[in-house]
Design an enzyme around this catalytic site. Structure first.
Site, mmCIF file in Angstrom:
data_model
loop_
_atom_site.group_PDB
_atom_site.id
_atom_site.type_symbol
_atom_site.label_atom_id
_atom_site.label_comp_id
_atom_site.label_asym_id
_atom_site.label_seq_id
_atom_site.Cartn_x
_atom_site.Cartn_y
_atom_site.Cartn_z
ATOM 1 N N HIS A 1 0.919 -1.224 0.030
ATOM 2 C CA HIS A 1 0.055 -0.135 0.130
ATOM 3 C C HIS A 1 1.079 1.258 -0.083
ATOM 4 C CE1 HIS A 1 -3.209 2.481 1.375
ATOM 5 N NE2 HIS A 1 -2.677 2.985 2.566
ATOM 6 N N HIS B 1 -10.092 0.384 10.149
ATOM 7 C CA HIS B 1 -9.391 0.580 11.586
ATOM 8 C C HIS B 1 -9.609 1.370 12.394
ATOM 9 C CE1 HIS B 1 -7.131 -0.551 15.255
ATOM 10 N NE2 HIS B 1 -7.205 -2.000 14.903
ATOM 11 N N TYR C 1 -7.390 -2.703 7.520
ATOM 12 C CA TYR C 1 -6.518 -1.381 7.777
ATOM 13 C C TYR C 1 -7.418 -0.109 7.561
ATOM 14 C CZ TYR C 1 -2.856 2.067 6.570
ATOM 15 O OH TYR C 1 -2.229 3.152 6.592
ATOM 16 N N ILE D 1 -2.502 -2.070 14.728
ATOM 17 C CA ILE D 1 -3.005 -2.737 13.568
ATOM 18 C C ILE D 1 -2.373 -3.967 13.241
ATOM 19 C CG2 ILE D 1 -4.325 -2.720 11.346
ATOM 20 C CD1 ILE D 1 -4.200 0.521 11.841
#
Lengths: 124, 124
Positions: free
Chosen positions: B13, B83, B80, B42
Protein backbone atom coordinates in the site's frame (compact mmCIF):
# COMPACT_ATOMS: atom_id res chain seq x y z
CA UNK A 1 4.03 -20.64 0.28
CA UNK A 2 3.71 -17.72 -2.07
CA UNK A 3 6.95 -16.20 -3.24
CA UNK A 4 7.24 -12.51 -2.45
CA UNK A 5 9.71 -10.39 -4.43
CA UNK A 6 12.36 -8.95 -2.12
CA UNK A 7 13.44 -5.34 -2.15
CA UNK A 8 17.17 -5.11 -1.47
CA UNK A 9 19.45 -2.10 -1.35
CA UNK A 10 19.16 1.11 0.64
CA UNK A 11 17.61 3.27 -2.10
CA UNK A 12 14.35 2.86 -3.97
CA UNK A 13 13.35 4.32 -7.31
CA UNK A 14 9.56 4.32 -7.71
CA UNK A 15 7.85 4.93 -11.03
CA UNK A 16 4.09 5.42 -11.27
CA UNK A 17 2.73 5.24 -14.81
CA UNK A 18 -0.58 5.74 -16.52
CA UNK A 19 -0.61 3.52 -19.58
CA UNK A 20 -2.44 4.75 -22.66
CA UNK A 21 -5.86 3.16 -23.08
CA UNK A 22 -5.10 1.75 -26.52
CA UNK A 23 -1.99 -0.25 -25.55
CA UNK A 24 -2.42 -3.86 -26.66
CA UNK A 25 -1.65 -6.60 -24.10
CA UNK A 26 1.06 -8.00 -26.39
CA UNK A 27 2.74 -4.59 -26.63
CA UNK A 28 2.55 -4.15 -22.87
CA UNK A 29 4.04 -7.60 -22.33
CA UNK A 30 6.98 -6.79 -24.62
CA UNK A 31 7.67 -3.63 -22.66
CA UNK A 32 7.53 -5.40 -19.30
CA UNK A 33 9.87 -8.10 -20.63
CA UNK A 34 12.34 -5.38 -21.60
CA UNK A 35 11.95 -3.82 -18.16
CA UNK A 36 12.37 -7.16 -16.37
CA UNK A 37 15.55 -7.71 -18.38
CA UNK A 38 17.20 -4.46 -17.23
CA UNK A 39 18.85 -5.99 -14.13
CA UNK A 40 20.82 -8.33 -16.41
CA UNK A 41 22.17 -5.30 -18.31
CA UNK A 42 22.65 -2.77 -15.50
CA UNK A 43 24.54 -4.25 -12.52
CA UNK A 44 23.63 -1.33 -10.25
CA UNK A 45 20.02 -2.61 -10.15
CA UNK A 46 19.64 -4.81 -7.06
CA UNK A 47 15.98 -5.75 -7.54
CA UNK A 48 13.09 -4.84 -9.81
CA UNK A 49 9.42 -5.62 -9.53
CA UNK A 50 6.17 -4.12 -10.63
CA UNK A 51 2.43 -4.38 -10.24
CA UNK A 52 -0.93 -3.11 -11.39
CA UNK A 53 -2.98 -0.92 -9.08
CA UNK A 54 -5.68 -2.91 -7.28
CA UNK A 55 -7.04 -0.22 -5.01
CA UNK A 56 -10.74 0.43 -4.80
CA UNK A 57 -10.83 3.93 -3.33
CA UNK A 58 -10.09 5.80 -6.58
CA UNK A 59 -7.24 7.84 -5.10
CA UNK A 60 -4.74 6.84 -7.79
CA UNK A 61 -4.92 10.15 -9.71
CA UNK A 62 -5.12 8.03 -12.85
CA UNK A 63 -1.93 6.03 -12.37
CA UNK A 64 -2.39 2.36 -13.26
CA UNK A 65 1.01 0.74 -12.75
CA UNK A 66 3.94 0.95 -10.34
CA UNK A 67 7.54 -0.22 -10.71
CA UNK A 68 10.10 -0.37 -7.90
CA UNK A 69 13.80 -0.52 -8.76
CA UNK A 70 16.29 -0.72 -5.91
CA UNK A 71 19.92 0.33 -5.59
CA UNK A 72 22.70 0.39 -3.03
CA UNK A 73 23.26 4.13 -3.25
CA UNK A 74 21.97 7.42 -4.60
CA UNK A 75 24.98 7.48 -6.94
CA UNK A 76 23.96 4.14 -8.46
CA UNK A 77 20.60 5.63 -9.45
CA UNK A 78 22.49 8.31 -11.39
CA UNK A 79 24.51 5.60 -13.17
CA UNK A 80 21.24 3.82 -14.02
CA UNK A 81 19.72 7.01 -15.43
CA UNK A 82 22.58 7.45 -17.88
CA UNK A 83 23.08 3.78 -18.77
CA UNK A 84 22.50 3.11 -22.50
CA UNK A 85 20.22 0.14 -21.69
CA UNK A 86 18.00 2.38 -19.55
CA UNK A 87 17.90 5.13 -22.17
CA UNK A 88 16.96 2.57 -24.86
CA UNK A 89 14.21 1.18 -22.62
CA UNK A 90 12.88 4.65 -21.83
CA UNK A 91 12.52 5.37 -25.56
CA UNK A 92 10.51 2.16 -25.98
CA UNK A 93 8.33 2.96 -22.97
CA UNK A 94 7.60 6.58 -23.77
CA UNK A 95 5.06 6.07 -26.61
CA UNK A 96 2.73 3.89 -24.50
CA UNK A 97 2.74 6.05 -21.36
CA UNK A 98 0.27 8.87 -20.98
CA UNK A 99 1.67 10.18 -17.71
CA UNK A 100 4.27 9.20 -15.13
CA UNK A 101 6.00 10.32 -11.99
CA UNK A 102 9.18 9.31 -10.20
CA UNK A 103 10.09 9.28 -6.51
CA UNK A 104 13.53 8.29 -5.25
CA UNK A 105 13.85 7.63 -1.55
CA UNK A 106 15.81 5.96 1.16
CA UNK A 107 13.29 3.99 3.23
CA UNK A 108 13.43 4.45 6.95
CA UNK A 109 11.38 3.34 9.91
CA UNK A 110 12.78 6.19 11.98
CA UNK A 111 10.68 9.21 12.85
CA UNK A 112 13.71 11.50 12.74
CA UNK A 113 13.18 14.20 10.13
CA UNK A 114 15.82 14.13 7.38
CA UNK A 115 17.32 17.47 6.40
CA UNK A 116 16.80 18.77 2.90
CA UNK A 117 19.94 17.81 0.99
CA UNK A 118 19.14 19.09 -2.46
CA UNK A 119 16.85 21.37 -4.40
CA UNK A 120 14.11 19.25 -5.97
CA UNK A 121 13.25 21.97 -8.42
CA UNK A 122 16.66 21.90 -10.04
CA UNK A 123 17.46 19.57 -12.90
CA UNK A 124 20.88 17.97 -12.68
CA UNK B 1 26.55 -2.37 7.63
CA UNK B 2 23.59 -0.11 7.09
CA UNK B 3 20.25 -1.47 8.18
CA UNK B 4 17.68 -1.57 5.39
CA UNK B 5 13.99 -1.74 6.29
CA UNK B 6 12.46 -4.93 4.97
CA UNK B 7 9.18 -5.10 3.07
CA UNK B 8 7.29 -8.24 4.01
CA UNK B 9 3.89 -9.49 2.91
CA UNK B 10 2.50 -10.04 -0.57
CA UNK B 11 0.62 -6.73 -0.88
CA UNK B 12 1.92 -3.18 -0.75
CA UNK B 13 0.00 0.00 0.00
CA UNK B 14 1.87 3.05 -1.31
CA UNK B 15 0.98 6.59 -0.29
CA UNK B 16 2.53 9.60 -1.99
CA UNK B 17 1.94 12.88 -0.18
CA UNK B 18 2.64 16.52 -0.78
CA UNK B 19 3.03 18.17 2.59
CA UNK B 20 1.84 21.73 3.01
CA UNK B 21 4.67 24.26 2.92
CA UNK B 22 3.88 25.69 6.34
CA UNK B 23 4.09 22.42 8.30
CA UNK B 24 6.51 22.85 11.20
CA UNK B 25 9.17 20.14 11.68
CA UNK B 26 7.80 19.39 15.16
CA UNK B 27 4.29 18.88 13.76
CA UNK B 28 5.63 16.65 10.99
CA UNK B 29 7.60 14.62 13.52
CA UNK B 30 4.47 14.08 15.65
CA UNK B 31 2.59 12.84 12.60
CA UNK B 32 5.34 10.44 11.57
CA UNK B 33 5.53 9.13 15.14
CA UNK B 34 1.80 8.40 15.01
CA UNK B 35 2.27 6.71 11.63
CA UNK B 36 5.24 4.65 12.85
CA UNK B 37 3.12 3.54 15.79
CA UNK B 38 0.30 2.12 13.63
CA UNK B 39 1.83 -1.38 13.32
CA UNK B 40 1.56 -1.75 17.11
CA UNK B 41 -2.18 -0.99 16.90
CA UNK B 42 -3.15 -2.73 13.65
CA UNK B 43 -1.85 -6.32 13.50
CA UNK B 44 -2.57 -6.62 9.77
CA UNK B 45 0.35 -4.26 9.06
CA UNK B 46 3.46 -6.37 8.38
CA UNK B 47 5.92 -3.53 7.81
CA UNK B 48 5.86 0.23 7.45
CA UNK B 49 8.51 2.63 6.30
CA UNK B 50 8.71 6.01 4.68
CA UNK B 51 11.06 8.47 3.06
CA UNK B 52 11.45 11.90 1.57
CA UNK B 53 11.90 12.28 -2.16
CA UNK B 54 15.55 12.75 -3.11
CA UNK B 55 15.24 12.72 -6.89
CA UNK B 56 16.86 15.42 -8.95
CA UNK B 57 14.90 15.15 -12.22
CA UNK B 58 11.81 17.05 -11.07
CA UNK B 59 9.37 14.34 -12.17
CA UNK B 60 7.67 14.07 -8.78
CA UNK B 61 4.53 16.04 -9.78
CA UNK B 62 4.90 17.87 -6.48
CA UNK B 63 4.86 14.86 -4.16
CA UNK B 64 7.44 15.16 -1.41
CA UNK B 65 7.02 12.02 0.73
CA UNK B 66 6.28 8.33 0.27
CA UNK B 67 5.06 5.71 2.73
CA UNK B 68 4.95 1.98 2.09
CA UNK B 69 2.72 -0.22 4.27
CA UNK B 70 2.70 -3.96 3.61
CA UNK B 71 0.11 -6.66 4.20
CA UNK B 72 -0.37 -10.37 3.68
CA UNK B 73 -3.52 -9.98 1.61
CA UNK B 74 -5.80 -7.58 -0.22
CA UNK B 75 -8.42 -8.27 2.47
CA UNK B 76 -6.05 -7.10 5.19
CA UNK B 77 -5.76 -3.72 3.46
CA UNK B 78 -9.54 -3.37 3.73
CA UNK B 79 -9.35 -4.18 7.47
CA UNK B 80 -6.62 -1.52 7.82
CA UNK B 81 -8.73 1.09 6.01
CA UNK B 82 -11.61 0.65 8.45
CA UNK B 83 -9.53 0.22 11.61
CA UNK B 84 -10.26 2.97 14.18
CA UNK B 85 -6.52 3.61 14.69
CA UNK B 86 -6.10 4.22 10.95
CA UNK B 87 -9.13 6.50 10.78
CA UNK B 88 -7.87 8.50 13.77
CA UNK B 89 -4.45 8.82 12.14
CA UNK B 90 -5.96 9.89 8.82
CA UNK B 91 -7.83 12.70 10.58
CA UNK B 92 -4.54 13.91 12.13
CA UNK B 93 -2.74 13.68 8.79
CA UNK B 94 -5.35 15.36 6.62
CA UNK B 95 -4.79 19.01 7.72
CA UNK B 96 -1.07 18.97 6.86
CA UNK B 97 -1.36 17.29 3.46
CA UNK B 98 -1.95 19.38 0.35
CA UNK B 99 -2.33 16.41 -2.01
CA UNK B 100 -1.93 12.65 -1.96
CA UNK B 101 -2.41 9.50 -3.97
CA UNK B 102 -2.63 5.82 -3.13
CA UNK B 103 -1.57 2.74 -5.10
CA UNK B 104 -2.18 -0.80 -3.84
CA UNK B 105 -0.33 -3.56 -5.62
CA UNK B 106 0.95 -7.07 -5.45
CA UNK B 107 4.59 -6.91 -6.52
CA UNK B 108 5.72 -9.38 -9.13
CA UNK B 109 8.86 -9.99 -11.11
CA UNK B 110 6.87 -11.89 -13.72
CA UNK B 111 6.12 -10.39 -17.10
CA UNK B 112 2.75 -12.14 -17.26
CA UNK B 113 0.02 -9.58 -17.62
CA UNK B 114 -2.50 -9.69 -14.76
CA UNK B 115 -6.16 -9.55 -15.78
CA UNK B 116 -8.24 -6.61 -14.72
CA UNK B 117 -10.10 -7.80 -11.63
CA UNK B 118 -12.02 -4.72 -10.67
CA UNK B 119 -13.13 -1.34 -11.90
CA UNK B 120 -10.79 1.28 -10.49
CA UNK B 121 -13.34 4.01 -11.17
CA UNK B 122 -15.83 2.55 -8.73
CA UNK B 123 -15.74 3.30 -5.04
CA UNK B 124 -16.38 0.29 -2.88
Amino acid sequence: MEEVPKSVGAYRHIILAKMKDDVEPEEFEQIMKAFANLPTLIPQIKSLHWGRDESVKNKTQGFTHIVEVTFDSHEDIAIYYDHPAHIKFAWELFPVVEDYLVINYKPTTSVEIPQKNNNNNSSS
